[in-house]
Enzyme design. Structure first.
Site, PDB file in Angstrom:
ATOM      1  N   ASN A   1     -11.322 -35.348  14.514  1.00  0.00           N
ATOM      2  CA  ASN A   1     -10.578 -34.987  13.302  1.00  0.00           C
ATOM      3  C   ASN A   1      -9.108 -35.355  13.451  1.00  0.00           C
ATOM      4  O   ASN A   1      -8.499 -35.965  12.559  1.00  0.00           O
ATOM      5  CB  ASN A   1     -10.705 -33.487  13.036  1.00  0.00           C
ATOM      6  CG  ASN A   1     -12.034 -33.100  12.431  1.00  0.00           C
ATOM      7  OD1 ASN A   1     -12.813 -33.950  12.011  1.00  0.00           O
ATOM      8  ND2 ASN A   1     -12.299 -31.802  12.372  1.00  0.00           N
TER       9      ASN A   1
ATOM     10  N   ARG B   1     -30.185 -31.145   3.635  1.00  0.00           N
ATOM     11  CA  ARG B   1     -31.403 -30.336   3.690  1.00  0.00           C
ATOM     12  C   ARG B   1     -31.430 -29.207   2.666  1.00  0.00           C
ATOM     13  O   ARG B   1     -32.494 -28.799   2.227  1.00  0.00           O
ATOM     14  CB  ARG B   1     -31.565 -29.725   5.086  1.00  0.00           C
ATOM     15  CG  ARG B   1     -31.687 -30.742   6.203  1.00  0.00           C
ATOM     16  CD  ARG B   1     -31.913 -30.085   7.551  1.00  0.00           C
ATOM     17  NE  ARG B   1     -30.842 -29.170   7.923  1.00  0.00           N
ATOM     18  CZ  ARG B   1     -29.684 -29.547   8.461  1.00  0.00           C
ATOM     19  NH1 ARG B   1     -29.449 -30.833   8.672  1.00  0.00           N
ATOM     20  NH2 ARG B   1     -28.766 -28.664   8.785  1.00  0.00           N
TER      21      ARG B   1
ATOM     22  N   GLY C   1     -15.594 -32.856  15.400  1.00  0.00           N
ATOM     23  CA  GLY C   1     -14.838 -31.873  16.150  1.00  0.00           C
ATOM     24  C   GLY C   1     -13.346 -32.091  16.017  1.00  0.00           C
ATOM     25  O   GLY C   1     -12.884 -33.072  15.424  1.00  0.00           O
TER      26      GLY C   1
ATOM     27  N   ALA D   1     -15.061 -25.977   8.503  1.00  0.00           N
ATOM     28  CA  ALA D   1     -15.183 -24.553   8.193  1.00  0.00           C
ATOM     29  C   ALA D   1     -14.430 -23.775   9.255  1.00  0.00           C
ATOM     30  O   ALA D   1     -14.548 -24.056  10.448  1.00  0.00           O
ATOM     31  CB  ALA D   1     -16.646 -24.137   8.176  1.00  0.00           C
TER      32      ALA D   1
ATOM     33  N   TRP E   1     -22.522 -18.251  12.540  1.00  0.00           N
ATOM     34  CA  TRP E   1     -21.925 -19.015  11.454  1.00  0.00           C
ATOM     35  C   TRP E   1     -20.609 -18.352  11.087  1.00  0.00           C
ATOM     36  O   TRP E   1     -20.563 -17.136  10.880  1.00  0.00           O
ATOM     37  CB  TRP E   1     -22.840 -19.083  10.245  1.00  0.00           C
ATOM     38  CG  TRP E   1     -24.117 -19.797  10.508  1.00  0.00           C
ATOM     39  CD1 TRP E   1     -25.338 -19.248  10.690  1.00  0.00           C
ATOM     40  CD2 TRP E   1     -24.307 -21.205  10.601  1.00  0.00           C
ATOM     41  NE1 TRP E   1     -26.292 -20.218  10.866  1.00  0.00           N
ATOM     42  CE2 TRP E   1     -25.682 -21.439  10.825  1.00  0.00           C
ATOM     43  CE3 TRP E   1     -23.449 -22.303  10.506  1.00  0.00           C
ATOM     44  CZ2 TRP E   1     -26.213 -22.721  10.963  1.00  0.00           C
ATOM     45  CZ3 TRP E   1     -23.985 -23.569  10.641  1.00  0.00           C
ATOM     46  CH2 TRP E   1     -25.349 -23.773  10.853  1.00  0.00           C
TER      47      TRP E   1
ATOM     48  N   GLU F   1     -25.174 -48.229 -20.147  1.00  0.00           N
ATOM     49  CA  GLU F   1     -25.178 -48.714 -21.530  1.00  0.00           C
ATOM     50  C   GLU F   1     -26.578 -49.126 -21.967  1.00  0.00           C
ATOM     51  O   GLU F   1     -27.019 -48.833 -23.081  1.00  0.00           O
ATOM     52  CB  GLU F   1     -24.217 -49.908 -21.673  1.00  0.00           C
ATOM     53  CG  GLU F   1     -22.770 -49.572 -21.374  1.00  0.00           C
ATOM     54  CD  GLU F   1     -22.380 -49.818 -19.921  1.00  0.00           C
ATOM     55  OE1 GLU F   1     -21.236 -50.233 -19.682  1.00  0.00           O
ATOM     56  OE2 GLU F   1     -23.232 -49.601 -19.022  1.00  0.00           O
TER      57      GLU F   1
ATOM     58  N   ASP G   1     -23.934 -30.253  19.786  1.00  0.00           N
ATOM     59  CA  ASP G   1     -24.748 -29.581  18.766  1.00  0.00           C
ATOM     60  C   ASP G   1     -26.067 -30.280  18.457  1.00  0.00           C
ATOM     61  O   ASP G   1     -26.939 -29.672  17.831  1.00  0.00           O
ATOM     62  CB  ASP G   1     -23.945 -29.440  17.468  1.00  0.00           C
ATOM     63  CG  ASP G   1     -22.668 -28.632  17.653  1.00  0.00           C
ATOM     64  OD1 ASP G   1     -22.623 -27.827  18.599  1.00  0.00           O
ATOM     65  OD2 ASP G   1     -21.727 -28.821  16.851  1.00  0.00           O
TER      66      ASP G   1
END
Length: 363
Positions: free
Chosen positions: A302, A213, A298, A160, A176, A55, A206
């Protein structure tokens, strides 16, 4: 730009709110548009914590452009604050400016406000309205609402996988599965979160940086590791730069000292089984003003987070491929009846590159 309706004014204010998507935490993302004679005279969004709210930004914009605020209509995506925090109350600033009408998308869930801002405006003779595009306004601040109403962050779990729900080969290869576009999109979701959480298994396997990034952001989210027995190496990349929180369950003074030397903070939260108490961790993160928590872990962590009711939403990227016998998404127990299944609702589905992005929320 001409504004002829409240929905048009609020839509424009929501566009401004989105400009603060990566910067306002722990404050909500708020946009404000000031209209006079159907024309926009001032616009703004909430700045980083301790700086001007939306505002004030919009009023200053109007003044700097030579406009008179008296008699104007103000569209704001969240009820103007009525308390002294890091900044003075916005409701008082609007009253002093002499605006004639304030339209809010929805009331502020903060108990320090909770309708008092709108009440103060009305008591000063300003016409007030609330409830314009409220669903859209709530979505952009879903984490802030969660923290204010449930005392814990909104937890979004990202994963993924292939179309058959596999995340990695048994030999650990996973790069990937999804496209570059999907991976970049995942960094956008990282950037909007206040913190990113993973488990010690992912760190050991990993050695991720777990930062943003692939897109420009002025702020890196906090990084959190669930590590019951403090297995993490002091040289792990997730510790670089300091500020990492490590949730543990079993004290190890020597290791704790090493990690603190690397700028990490140890949060000791054991449950009855010698593991990290995950529901208690969510409440602790709420106390630490984490609005949105982004999980990239992992299948074991999860599964634990889902089993213990700590996840609100799944962010799944599905690639058009099949991996067959491989690692799955979640470590969940076998069911003997379909009545025991966990139910979700699809919130959004969109193609990102060659992959499908699904947002699904637990019911």
């Amino acid at each position: 730009m001409e504004i002829l309706s409240d929905s048009q004014g609020m839509s424009r204010a929501l566009e401004w709110a989105s400009k603060g998507l990566f910067t306002t935490s722990p404050n909500p993302r708020v946009g404000c548009v000031i209209v006079k004679d159907n024309r926009i005279i001032g616009e703004g969004c909430t700045q980083p914590a301790g700086q001007a709210h939306a505002e004030v930004q919009a009023m200053n914009d109007a003044i700097n452009r030579g406009f008179e605020l008296r008699g104007a209509t103000v569209y704001v995506t969240l009820e103007p604050c009525s308390h002294h925090g890091r900044t003075p109350p916005c409701a008082d600033a609007l009253i002093r400016a002499g605006v004639s009408r304030v339209v809010a998308a929805l009331a502020d869930p903060n108990p320090l406000v909770a309708g008092q801002g709108l009440a103060r405006l009305a008591a000063a003779g300003i016409e007030v309205a609330c409830g314009v595009l409220e669903n859209e306004a709530r979505e952009i601040n879903i984490g802030f609402f969660s923290r204010m109403q449930r005392a814990k962050p909104w937890v979004r779990m990202k994963a993924a996988a292939s179309l058959d729900g596999k995340t990695a080969l048994h030999n650990g290869l996973s790069q990937w599965i999804t496209s570059e576009q999907a991976r970049n999109d995942g960094h956008w979701w990282r950037a909007r979160a206040c913190a990113i959480l993973t488990g010690i298994g992912t760190v050991n396997e990993d050695d991720p940086q777990l930062n943003v990034r692939e897109i420009d952001t002025p702020r890196q989210p906090r990084r959190i590791v669930v590590d019951s027995t403090l297995q993490i190496s002091p040289d792990a990349r997730i510790l670089h730069g300091g500020g990492t929180w490590i949730a543990a369950a079993r004290p190890n003074p020597e290791k704790e000292a090493q990690l603190r030397d690397r700028g990490a903070e140890i949060i000791m939260l054991p449950n009855a089984h010698g593991k990290v108490d995950l529901p208690a961790l969510m409440l602790e993160l709420g106390k630490r003003q984490i609005n949105e928590l982004h999980v990239e872990a992992g299948y074991k962590l999860n599964g634990s987070l889902i089993r213990e009711g700590c996840v609100d939403e799944l962010l799944l990227y599905l690639a058009p491929s099949l991996l067959g016998d491989a690692e799955g998404l979640f470590d969940l127990p076998a069911l003997e009846a379909l009545d025991g299944r966990l139910r979700l609702s699809f919130h959004e589905a969109r193609q990102i590159g060659s992959d499908l992005r699904i947002l699904a929320r637990f019911i």
